[in-house]
Enzyme design. Structure first.
Site, PDB file in Angstrom:
ATOM      1  CG  HIS A  97       0.411  -0.005  -3.664  1.00  0.00           C
ATOM      2  ND1 HIS A  97       1.376  -0.831  -3.799  1.00  0.00           N
ATOM      3  CD2 HIS A  97       0.644   1.361  -3.293  1.00  0.00           C
ATOM      4  CE1 HIS A  97       2.400  -0.111  -3.697  1.00  0.00           C
ATOM      5  NE2 HIS A  97       1.916   0.902  -3.353  1.00  0.00           N
ATOM      6  CG  HIS A  99      -1.047   6.530  -3.763  1.00  0.00           C
ATOM      7  ND1 HIS A  99       0.089   6.152  -2.673  1.00  0.00           N
ATOM      8  CD2 HIS A  99      -0.132   5.185  -4.207  1.00  0.00           C
ATOM      9  CE1 HIS A  99       0.820   5.503  -2.667  1.00  0.00           C
ATOM     10  NE2 HIS A  99       1.206   4.845  -3.942  1.00  0.00           N
TER      11      HIS A  99
HETATM   12  P1  AMP Z   1       4.334   3.208  -3.735  1.00  0.00           P
HETATM   13  O1  AMP Z   1       5.395   4.434  -3.420  1.00  0.00           O
HETATM   14  O2  AMP Z   1       3.354   3.565  -4.768  1.00  0.00           O
HETATM   15  O3  AMP Z   1       4.853   2.089  -3.486  1.00  0.00           O
HETATM   16  O4  AMP Z   1       3.419   3.769  -2.492  1.00  0.00           O
HETATM   17  C1  AMP Z   1       3.767   2.535  -0.571  1.00  0.00           C
HETATM   18  C2  AMP Z   1       3.373   2.842  -0.487  1.00  0.00           C
HETATM   19  O5  AMP Z   1       2.976   2.797   0.839  1.00  0.00           O
HETATM   20  C3  AMP Z   1       3.527   4.892   0.757  1.00  0.00           C
HETATM   21  O6  AMP Z   1       2.676   5.751   0.635  1.00  0.00           O
HETATM   22  C4  AMP Z   1       3.928   4.428   1.875  1.00  0.00           C
HETATM   23  O7  AMP Z   1       3.426   5.219   2.833  1.00  0.00           O
HETATM   24  C5  AMP Z   1       3.312   3.190   2.558  1.00  0.00           C
HETATM   25  N1  AMP Z   1       2.996   2.417   3.167  1.00  0.00           N
HETATM   26  C6  AMP Z   1       4.564   1.828   3.720  1.00  0.00           C
HETATM   27  N2  AMP Z   1       4.170   1.025   4.784  1.00  0.00           N
HETATM   28  C7  AMP Z   1       3.300   1.119   5.223  1.00  0.00           C
HETATM   29  C8  AMP Z   1       2.398   0.500   6.100  1.00  0.00           C
HETATM   30  N3  AMP Z   1       3.056  -0.647   7.590  1.00  0.00           N
HETATM   31  N4  AMP Z   1       0.740   0.610   6.414  1.00  0.00           N
HETATM   32  C9  AMP Z   1       0.459   1.577   5.666  1.00  0.00           C
HETATM   33  N5  AMP Z   1       1.056   2.301   3.990  1.00  0.00           N
HETATM   34  C10 AMP Z   1       2.764   1.781   4.595  1.00  0.00           C
END
Ligand code: AMP
Ligand code: ZN
Length: 135
Positions: A97, A99
């Site tokens: 994913h 950001h």
């Molecule tokens: P990463 O550290 O790049 O893997 O980012 C994971 C991101 O997913 C974090 O910014 C979290 O806030 C976000 N996240 C986790 N669970 C959810 C969810 N259920 N819906 C939307 N975002 C989420």
């Protein structure tokens, strides 16, 4: 992947704030946003890391990301666009994913946190990485 939070969102088993969807990507609002409008562009297929993608699917996913970025540029002029790839890089969810983080004047957000250092080994590092990239 049954225990993957993004796969559950993609399957409709968990709620999300969807803002865009196509064949290759789902874009949702981050549940804990770094700034207002912080959006996640999630691959429709479960790949833990960028280099797990088959080439064509990767290119299609990049096109989806670009589409979201283009739209988000109408929301705020400045964006940080980034992917954490690997645990040591801060990747919490091992499902690719990006950001897309809206930036506003004086928002004080610290994303570019690395401390620039002098590296006396640039010649050596160049040789190592250059040969890896050209294997
Ligand atoms: P990463 O550290 O790049 O893997 O980012 C994971 C991101 O997913 C974090 O910014 C979290 O806030 C976000 N996240 C986790 N669970 C959810 C969810 N259920 N819906 C939307 N975002 C989420
Ligand atoms: Zn997944």
């Amino acid at each position: 992947m049954s225990d993957c939070i993004f796969c559950k969102i993609l399957a409709g088993e968990l709620p999300s704030w969807k803002v865009y969807e196509d064949d290759y990507a789902l874009a949702i609002l981050d549940i804990n946003p770094a700034s207002k409008g912080h959006t996640l562009v999630i691959s429709k297929r479960h790949y833990p890391h960028m280099n797990d993608f088959p080439e064509q699917e990767y290119l299609a996913f990049m096109a989806s990301l670009r589409k979201v970025v283009k739209g988000m540029k109408k929301y705020t002029e400045a964006l940080n666009i980034l992917e954490n790839d690997g645990k040591d890089a801060g990747q919490l969810v091992p499902h690719v994913h990006f950001h897309v983080i809206p930036r506003r004047p004086g928002d004080g957000l610290q994303i570019d946190l690395w401390r620039a250092q002098h590296d006396p080994d640039l010649d050596k590092v160049q040789k190592t990485i250059q040969s890896l990239l050209n294997e």
